[in-house]
Design a protein around this motif. Structure first.
Motif, mmCIF file in Angstrom:
data_model
loop_
_atom_site.group_PDB
_atom_site.id
_atom_site.type_symbol
_atom_site.label_atom_id
_atom_site.label_comp_id
_atom_site.label_asym_id
_atom_site.label_seq_id
_atom_site.Cartn_x
_atom_site.Cartn_y
_atom_site.Cartn_z
ATOM 1 N N LYS A 193 -10.664 6.993 -4.372
ATOM 2 C CA LYS A 193 -11.378 8.238 -4.101
ATOM 3 C C LYS A 193 -12.227 8.758 -5.262
ATOM 4 O O LYS A 193 -12.454 9.930 -5.390
ATOM 5 C CB LYS A 193 -10.406 9.334 -3.659
ATOM 6 C CG LYS A 193 -9.676 9.006 -2.361
ATOM 7 C CD LYS A 193 -9.058 10.260 -1.769
ATOM 8 C CE LYS A 193 -8.638 10.087 -0.337
ATOM 9 N NZ LYS A 193 -7.501 9.288 -0.027
ATOM 10 N N LEU A 245 -6.533 3.161 -2.318
ATOM 11 C CA LEU A 245 -7.614 4.150 -2.194
ATOM 12 C C LEU A 245 -7.706 4.887 -3.503
ATOM 13 O O LEU A 245 -6.719 5.452 -3.966
ATOM 14 C CB LEU A 245 -7.287 5.149 -1.080
ATOM 15 C CG LEU A 245 -7.628 4.748 0.346
ATOM 16 C CD1 LEU A 245 -7.170 5.841 1.302
ATOM 17 C CD2 LEU A 245 -9.134 4.512 0.503
ATOM 18 N N TYR A 268 -16.463 -1.473 -1.755
ATOM 19 C CA TYR A 268 -15.110 -1.919 -2.111
ATOM 20 C C TYR A 268 -15.192 -2.856 -3.319
ATOM 21 O O TYR A 268 -16.260 -3.404 -3.638
ATOM 22 C CB TYR A 268 -14.442 -2.648 -0.930
ATOM 23 C CG TYR A 268 -15.160 -3.926 -0.557
ATOM 24 C CD1 TYR A 268 -14.810 -5.159 -1.122
ATOM 25 C CD2 TYR A 268 -16.238 -3.900 0.333
ATOM 26 C CE1 TYR A 268 -15.501 -6.320 -0.802
ATOM 27 C CE2 TYR A 268 -16.934 -5.060 0.658
ATOM 28 C CZ TYR A 268 -16.562 -6.263 0.087
ATOM 29 O OH TYR A 268 -17.264 -7.409 0.381
ATOM 30 N N LEU A 281 -12.247 -0.045 2.412
ATOM 31 C CA LEU A 281 -11.155 -1.022 2.486
ATOM 32 C C LEU A 281 -11.330 -1.934 3.694
ATOM 33 O O LEU A 281 -11.091 -3.145 3.620
ATOM 34 C CB LEU A 281 -9.804 -0.308 2.575
ATOM 35 C CG LEU A 281 -9.298 0.353 1.297
ATOM 36 C CD1 LEU A 281 -7.959 1.039 1.548
ATOM 37 C CD2 LEU A 281 -9.152 -0.673 0.175
ATOM 38 N N LEU A 317 -3.993 3.929 5.458
ATOM 39 C CA LEU A 317 -3.686 2.688 4.735
ATOM 40 C C LEU A 317 -2.722 1.816 5.521
ATOM 41 O O LEU A 317 -2.844 0.585 5.553
ATOM 42 C CB LEU A 317 -3.080 3.024 3.374
ATOM 43 C CG LEU A 317 -4.086 3.308 2.280
ATOM 44 C CD1 LEU A 317 -3.390 3.868 1.044
ATOM 45 C CD2 LEU A 317 -4.838 2.046 1.912
ATOM 46 N N ASP A 335 0.500 6.955 3.643
ATOM 47 C CA ASP A 335 -0.869 7.232 4.087
ATOM 48 C C ASP A 335 -1.116 6.468 5.401
ATOM 49 O O ASP A 335 -1.152 5.235 5.410
ATOM 50 C CB ASP A 335 -1.840 6.767 2.982
ATOM 51 C CG ASP A 335 -3.288 7.105 3.302
ATOM 52 O OD1 ASP A 335 -3.676 6.977 4.478
ATOM 53 O OD2 ASP A 335 -4.018 7.477 2.371
ATOM 54 N N ASN A 361 -13.041 3.736 -2.161
ATOM 55 C CA ASN A 361 -12.894 5.197 -2.153
ATOM 56 C C ASN A 361 -12.453 5.704 -0.787
ATOM 57 O O ASN A 361 -12.006 6.840 -0.658
ATOM 58 C CB ASN A 361 -14.232 5.860 -2.501
ATOM 59 C CG ASN A 361 -14.671 5.531 -3.917
ATOM 60 O OD1 ASN A 361 -13.843 5.347 -4.796
ATOM 61 N ND2 ASN A 361 -15.973 5.443 -4.121
ATOM 62 N N THR A 362 -12.688 4.893 0.237
ATOM 63 C CA THR A 362 -12.441 5.340 1.617
ATOM 64 C C THR A 362 -11.790 4.217 2.426
ATOM 65 O O THR A 362 -11.845 3.043 2.047
ATOM 66 C CB THR A 362 -13.790 5.646 2.318
ATOM 67 O OG1 THR A 362 -14.537 4.423 2.364
ATOM 68 C CG2 THR A 362 -14.586 6.713 1.599
ATOM 69 N N GLY A 363 -11.272 4.614 3.577
ATOM 70 C CA GLY A 363 -10.722 3.628 4.504
ATOM 71 C C GLY A 363 -11.803 2.651 4.955
ATOM 72 O O GLY A 363 -11.553 1.455 5.109
ATOM 73 N N CYS A 418 0.856 -1.197 0.000
ATOM 74 C CA CYS A 418 0.000 0.000 0.000
ATOM 75 C C CYS A 418 0.882 1.233 0.000
ATOM 76 O O CYS A 418 2.109 1.118 0.119
ATOM 77 C CB CYS A 418 -0.931 -0.003 1.216
ATOM 78 S SG CYS A 418 -0.087 0.340 2.751
ATOM 79 N N GLN A 422 -9.734 -2.456 -3.604
ATOM 80 C CA GLN A 422 -9.821 -1.008 -3.868
ATOM 81 C C GLN A 422 -11.091 -0.443 -3.258
ATOM 82 O O GLN A 422 -12.122 -1.126 -3.228
ATOM 83 C CB GLN A 422 -9.900 -0.749 -5.374
ATOM 84 C CG GLN A 422 -8.771 -1.336 -6.164
ATOM 85 C CD GLN A 422 -9.022 -1.146 -7.647
ATOM 86 O OE1 GLN A 422 -9.098 -0.015 -8.111
ATOM 87 N NE2 GLN A 422 -9.166 -2.220 -8.369
#
Ligand code: ACM
Ligand code: ZN
Length: 573
Positions: free
Chosen positions: A111, A109, A121, A140, A71, A68, A135-137, A64, A133
């Motif tokens: 987004k 990520l 996801y 994930l 992540l 971040d 858009n957000t934590g 990753c 993959q």
């Protein structure tokens, strides 16, 4: 030469047998893959499989963008799980170092994917490794919960063992509802922080995102408030009547010490919030008013209509008439000071103010309450409750918080921006959503996990009453069919409630909560058309192994038995 004739027959026979064995093995693998691909709870929105699988070894990496922090945190969640359950120490690497490797689980990520939204996801397991993959934590995190459930679990002599193998799959998944809640009453019985964390883990594993923490009651005040130390010095403790049935508990004897109870310090609360946040769970605190307030009144009797004295109740005697006085400004000052500390502690947008079961007899007799009714041109005590809640809402809005309350807050007129938690059926929620208010559905008919799980009550540990079998929870649809499309966005989701009068410890809570929580998770996460009860039960039987691996005391729906022994009654009769 007879042997020459026999040899080709023999060779043919051996070859045919070998082919059959190979086919049987292949089909067993297919069956296993077939099972692996469909055993996820809650069921994903879209899933396709390909033949084949990936075997993880310790040369695998988790890749990753390590710059971040979020992540990095998610990678270590996966790393910890693989170490604990697969006995594999994967390498944590930056995508910049090793972007081409096939032996990798990639967390990315992006987004920008409009399909996945805030919590969805995309998970792909192929010959090229594993790609997750979102858009957000949060997305994930939910993908990781699915990934973990793809590893097959088997019962062995040494307990449950996970295999380090993943089937080839493509999953696109996101939740149906944004409020996926579980409640826990920590007042009727007190539970230590260690259990609260375990409860949060169980929520997270089922992709639930809201923990409704019921912190104040007639039988105990459980949150430290710095400005009012007596709330926990007095309000958190009651005389020990654990050997008596809840509904028959006797009052304190003169001079008897209050020894049953406990509370969470503000440091405990911060620790729980941090723990929950790492699992993408919002903690919604509930501070009950104007009823269910006897523990607070035992500490500060001047906040009542009558002046007391009061004691923290060891059980329930209905109706409980002592509530906060709605006529005294000092009561509002007290509640605002309490809520100010609560608002500063809890980062989530909602504060739950209860509002249920407020018996208003005292208000009818109280000169302060009657003066308030007169001064404000109110019609009756219902409108006085509405005045009370509206005044509290104004304060919460000034602290950038939203008010949520049980559906009784509709009576006498709903506060302008309030969200309603509909528990006495769906009607309160329907009325509120039609009037443009947000709603969380939590009706007793489908969501009360303190109810019996079997019609044969004799076979079950003593519960509060009612009957809520697994299939009733599973059949729940939080979206009322009659609600017009333009109002449907007001139904935020649903939650189950765990009132703990008859649950003295965490083991017992687990027995009542699971597997009904598993059913709820599918109600609030999976698309309606993906839900089939028989299919759910089949997946649930596999899911029990995951719960066994965590030593959870679920009630097995096939045997009607607890995973761990649960006493039939916790009090001695
Ligand atoms: C409730 O069950 N009294 C909200
Ligand atoms: Zn009063």
């Amino acid at each position: 030469m007879p042997s020459l004739k026999i040899v080709p027959q023999y060779v043919f026979f051996v070859l045919a047998t070998l082919i059959l064995i190979v086919m049987a093995c292949a089909s067993r693998q297919m069956v296993q893959i077939q099972q692996m691909e469909t055993d996820i709870i809650p069921k994903p929105m879209v899933m396709t499989t390909d033949p084949g699988s990936v075997h993880l070894t310790d040369s695998f990496s988790i890749l990753c963008d390590t710059d971040d922090k979020e992540l990095e945190g998610l990678s270590s969640t996966l790393y910890d799980w693989c170490k604990k359950f697969l006995d594999l120490e994967l390498h944590l690497k930056s995508t910049k170092q090793a972007s081409e490797s096939k032996q990798a689980i990639r967390l990315t990520l992006q987004k920008m994917d409009p399909v996945l939204g805030k919590e969805g996801y995309q998970l792909d397991v192929t010959d090229n490794g594993v790609t997750l993959q979102a858009n957000t934590g949060a997305g994930l995190f939910y993908g990781l919960q699915t990934l973990i459930q793809l590893f097959p679990a088997t019962q062995t002599e040494n307990g449950i063992q996970y295999e380090a193998v993943l089937p080839f799959v493509h999953i696109t998944d996101k939740p149906r509802f944004s409020w996926r809640g579980m409640h826990l009453d920590v007042c009727r019985h007190f539970f230590p922080v260690s259990f609260i964390k375990r409860y949060i883990d169980l929520l997270a594993m089922h992709k639930m995102n809201t923990f409704h923490w019921h912190l104040t009651e007639d039988q105990g005040w459980r949150i430290e408030i710095k400005q009012y130390p007596r709330l926990t010095e007095i309000g958190a403790w009651r005389v020990d009547r654990e050997h008596q049935n809840w509904s028959e508990r006797t009052p304190p004897e003169p001079g008897e010490q209050a020894t049953y109870g406990g509370f969470y310090t503000q440091d405990d609360i911060r620790e729980v919030i941090k723990y929950a946040r790492k699992r993408y769970i919002t903690v919604v605190p509930e501070i009950e008013m104007p009823g269910h307030a006897v523990a607070a009144l035992a500490a500060y009797p001047e906040l009542s209509c009558t002046g007391g004295p009061f004691y923290v109740m060891p059980g329930g005697y209905w109706p409980i008439t002592n509530i906060y006085c709605a006529g005294k400004d000092t009561v509002f000052k007290f509640l605002e000071n309490v809520l100010e500390e609560v608002a500063a502690l809890f980062p989530g947008e909602y504060i739950h103010i209860g509002g249920d079961e407020a018996f208003k007899d005292n208000w009818e007799k109280c000169s302060d309450c009657q003066a308030r009714i007169k001064a404000n041109g109110l019609k009756d005590e219902h409108e006085l409750q509405s005045y009370f809640i509206k005044r509290i809402e104004e304060f919460l809005i000034s602290k950038n918080k939203k008010l949520i309350g049980w559906d009784e807050i509709l009576e006498g007129g709903l506060a302008p921006e309030a969200t309603v938690m509909s528990w006495r059926g769906m009607d309160g929620g329907i009325i509120a959503s039609k009037a443009g208010h947000d709603v969380v559905m939590s009706p007793t008919t489908h969501c009360y996990l303190d109810y019996y799980q079997s019609e044969d009550q004799e076979a079950e540990p003593v519960a509060i009453g009612g009957y809520l079998p697994l299939d009733s929870v599973y059949a729940f649809d939080p979206m009322p069919p009659e609600l017009e499309p333009s109002r449907q966005h007001h139904i935020l989701g649903a939650q189950c409630n765990v009132w703990t009068e008859y649950m003295p410890n965490g083991n017992h809570v687990e027995y009542m909560a699971l597997p009904r929580l598993c059913a709820l998770s599918e109600v609030v996460w999976s698309p309606r058309e993906q839900r089939h009860y028989e299919d759910f039960l089949r997946r649930l039987s596999v899911h029990y192994k995951r719960l066994d691996a965590l030593d959870v005391n679920y009630r097995n729906h096939e045997t009607g038995k607890a995973a761990k022994p649960t006493p039939k009654t916790y009090y001695s009769e």
